[in-house]
Design an enzyme around this catalytic site. Structure first.
Site, PDB file in Angstrom:
ATOM      1  N   GLY A  46       0.837  -1.187   0.000  1.00  0.00           N
ATOM      2  CA  GLY A  46       0.000   0.000   0.000  1.00  0.00           C
ATOM      3  C   GLY A  46       0.877   1.243   0.000  1.00  0.00           C
ATOM      4  O   GLY A  46       2.062   1.176   0.355  1.00  0.00           O
ATOM      5  N   GLN A  51       2.816   9.945   1.757  1.00  0.00           N
ATOM      6  CA  GLN A  51       4.176   9.369   1.816  1.00  0.00           C
ATOM      7  C   GLN A  51       5.061   9.815   0.660  1.00  0.00           C
ATOM      8  O   GLN A  51       6.280   9.675   0.728  1.00  0.00           O
ATOM      9  CB  GLN A  51       4.100   7.839   1.830  1.00  0.00           C
ATOM     10  CG  GLN A  51       3.538   7.271   3.123  1.00  0.00           C
ATOM     11  CD  GLN A  51       3.388   5.773   3.046  1.00  0.00           C
ATOM     12  OE1 GLN A  51       2.459   5.275   2.439  1.00  0.00           O
ATOM     13  NE2 GLN A  51       4.326   5.040   3.620  1.00  0.00           N
ATOM     14  N   CYS A  91       5.828  -0.390   7.545  1.00  0.00           N
ATOM     15  CA  CYS A  91       5.494   0.836   6.826  1.00  0.00           C
ATOM     16  C   CYS A  91       6.707   1.266   6.021  1.00  0.00           C
ATOM     17  O   CYS A  91       7.835   1.265   6.532  1.00  0.00           O
ATOM     18  CB  CYS A  91       5.106   1.932   7.814  1.00  0.00           C
ATOM     19  SG  CYS A  91       4.672   3.487   7.004  1.00  0.00           S
ATOM     20  N   LEU A  92       6.476   1.652   4.780  1.00  0.00           N
ATOM     21  CA  LEU A  92       7.588   2.053   3.917  1.00  0.00           C
ATOM     22  C   LEU A  92       8.279   3.317   4.436  1.00  0.00           C
ATOM     23  O   LEU A  92       9.414   3.586   4.058  1.00  0.00           O
ATOM     24  CB  LEU A  92       7.087   2.271   2.483  1.00  0.00           C
ATOM     25  CG  LEU A  92       6.586   0.989   1.786  1.00  0.00           C
ATOM     26  CD1 LEU A  92       5.927   1.331   0.461  1.00  0.00           C
ATOM     27  CD2 LEU A  92       7.725  -0.009   1.597  1.00  0.00           C
ATOM     28  N   HIS A 133      -4.520   1.570   7.613  1.00  0.00           N
ATOM     29  CA  HIS A 133      -3.145   2.091   7.708  1.00  0.00           C
ATOM     30  C   HIS A 133      -2.960   3.274   6.751  1.00  0.00           C
ATOM     31  O   HIS A 133      -2.370   4.298   7.124  1.00  0.00           O
ATOM     32  CB  HIS A 133      -2.184   0.937   7.387  1.00  0.00           C
ATOM     33  CG  HIS A 133      -0.734   1.280   7.336  1.00  0.00           C
ATOM     34  ND1 HIS A 133       0.197   0.749   8.207  1.00  0.00           N
ATOM     35  CD2 HIS A 133      -0.016   2.081   6.500  1.00  0.00           C
ATOM     36  CE1 HIS A 133       1.399   1.217   7.919  1.00  0.00           C
ATOM     37  NE2 HIS A 133       1.310   2.026   6.882  1.00  0.00           N
ATOM     38  N   GLU A 134      -3.487   3.134   5.528  1.00  0.00           N
ATOM     39  CA  GLU A 134      -3.313   4.203   4.523  1.00  0.00           C
ATOM     40  C   GLU A 134      -4.167   5.431   4.843  1.00  0.00           C
ATOM     41  O   GLU A 134      -3.720   6.573   4.663  1.00  0.00           O
ATOM     42  CB  GLU A 134      -3.638   3.695   3.119  1.00  0.00           C
ATOM     43  CG  GLU A 134      -2.863   2.470   2.650  1.00  0.00           C
ATOM     44  CD  GLU A 134      -1.379   2.545   2.849  1.00  0.00           C
ATOM     45  OE1 GLU A 134      -0.823   3.644   2.983  1.00  0.00           O
ATOM     46  OE2 GLU A 134      -0.741   1.466   2.886  1.00  0.00           O
ATOM     47  N   HIS A 137      -2.399   7.557   7.240  1.00  0.00           N
ATOM     48  CA  HIS A 137      -1.388   8.425   6.614  1.00  0.00           C
ATOM     49  C   HIS A 137      -2.024   9.715   6.099  1.00  0.00           C
ATOM     50  O   HIS A 137      -1.446  10.799   6.235  1.00  0.00           O
ATOM     51  CB  HIS A 137      -0.712   7.724   5.439  1.00  0.00           C
ATOM     52  CG  HIS A 137       0.408   6.799   5.805  1.00  0.00           C
ATOM     53  ND1 HIS A 137       1.529   7.213   6.494  1.00  0.00           N
ATOM     54  CD2 HIS A 137       0.610   5.480   5.544  1.00  0.00           C
ATOM     55  CE1 HIS A 137       2.362   6.182   6.640  1.00  0.00           C
ATOM     56  NE2 HIS A 137       1.828   5.117   6.076  1.00  0.00           N
TER      57      HIS A 137
HETATM   58  O1  GNR Z   1       3.942  -2.586   2.646  1.00  0.00           O
HETATM   59  C1  GNR Z   1       3.245  -2.453   3.650  1.00  0.00           C
HETATM   60  N1  GNR Z   1       2.891  -3.553   4.365  1.00  0.00           N
HETATM   61  C2  GNR Z   1       1.954  -3.542   5.381  1.00  0.00           C
HETATM   62  C3  GNR Z   1       1.860  -4.675   6.189  1.00  0.00           C
HETATM   63  C4  GNR Z   1       0.932  -4.734   7.203  1.00  0.00           C
HETATM   64  C5  GNR Z   1       0.082  -3.668   7.419  1.00  0.00           C
HETATM   65  C6  GNR Z   1       0.171  -2.527   6.637  1.00  0.00           C
HETATM   66  C7  GNR Z   1       1.088  -2.471   5.619  1.00  0.00           C
HETATM   67  S1  GNR Z   1       1.167  -1.063   4.620  1.00  0.00           S
HETATM   68  C8  GNR Z   1       2.847  -1.100   4.105  1.00  0.00           C
HETATM   69  C9  GNR Z   1       3.123  -0.037   3.065  1.00  0.00           C
HETATM   70  C10 GNR Z   1       2.947   1.325   3.669  1.00  0.00           C
HETATM   71  O2  GNR Z   1       3.743   1.865   4.397  1.00  0.00           O
HETATM   72  N2  GNR Z   1       1.832   1.948   3.411  1.00  0.00           N
HETATM   73  O3  GNR Z   1       1.581   3.138   3.949  1.00  0.00           O
HETATM   74 NI    NI Z   2       2.694   3.177   5.810  1.00  0.00          NI
END
Ligand code: GNR
Ligand code: NI
Length: 167
Positions: A46, A51, A91-92, A133-134, A137
């Site tokens: 995601g 980001q 999270c990236l 999660h997104e 952000h």
């Molecule tokens: O790549 C991602 N893996 C992930 C694994 C478990 C829960 C959420 C994520 S999102 C993350 C990519 C990211 O940072 N998205 O904002």
């Molecule tokens: Ni993230």
């Protein structure tokens, strides 16, 4: 298509609140395509516009094992949620660290696609976790905000240590 730079914690721009998308044009489609390319290359499942330093309510996802099911959500809204579950998240913007986060287990979300067409989706599991999660952000929130102060401090220390070793 172009690969975009991903902001890393503690960049203050990760705390900015994204604004609703009002114009569905070729630039928006290109941004979605570039975000998907950036997400696949990272690799991640995601990516939120926040980001890549764009303050628009846009996120992309692909939770399929075959990486061939890209999804684009513009102006996403959680309409309804049920239950809770704990999932290990990464999270990236926090490369190399992971933590258990409690989220809603089932969600109903409304969004628009890159062309502006409205849709609704009911989902659970990894897709539901990732959407939450997104959306966080887009609101300037990151996954470590869900942790206790002690767990957050330990995770941030680990992040620093990894950075030193990654050079
Ligand atoms: O790549 C991602 N893996 C992930 C694994 C478990 C829960 C959420 C994520 S999102 C993350 C990519 C990211 O940072 N998205 O904002
Ligand atoms: Ni993230």
């Amino acid at each position: 298509m172009a690969k975009l730079d991903i902001l890393e914690f503690p960049d203050p721009r990760l705390r900015l609140k994204a604004q609703p998308v009002e114009t569905f044009d070729a630039d928006l489609q290109k941004l979605a395509d570039d975000m998907l390319e950036t997400m696949y290359e990272a690799p991640g499942i995601g990516l939120a516009a926040t980001q890549v330093n764009v303050q628009k309510r846009l996120l992309v996802l692909d939770v399929s094992e075959t990486h061939d099911a890209p999804m684009v959500f513009v102006n996403p809204e959680l309409l309804e949620t049920r239950g809770t579950e704990v999932c290990q998240e990464g999270c990236l913007s926090f490369p190399g660290v992971y933590a258990d986060v409690q989220r809603k287990d089932w969600i109903r979300v409304r969004a628009q696609d890159a062309a502006g067409k409205s849709f609704e989706l009911e989902t659970d599991g990894l897709l539901a976790v990732c959407i939450q999660h997104e959306i966080d952000h887009l609101d300037g929130k990151v996954f470590v905000d869900h942790l206790s102060p002690l767990k957050r401090a330990l995770l941030l220390r680990k992040l620093e240590k990894q950075r030193r070793h990654a050079g």
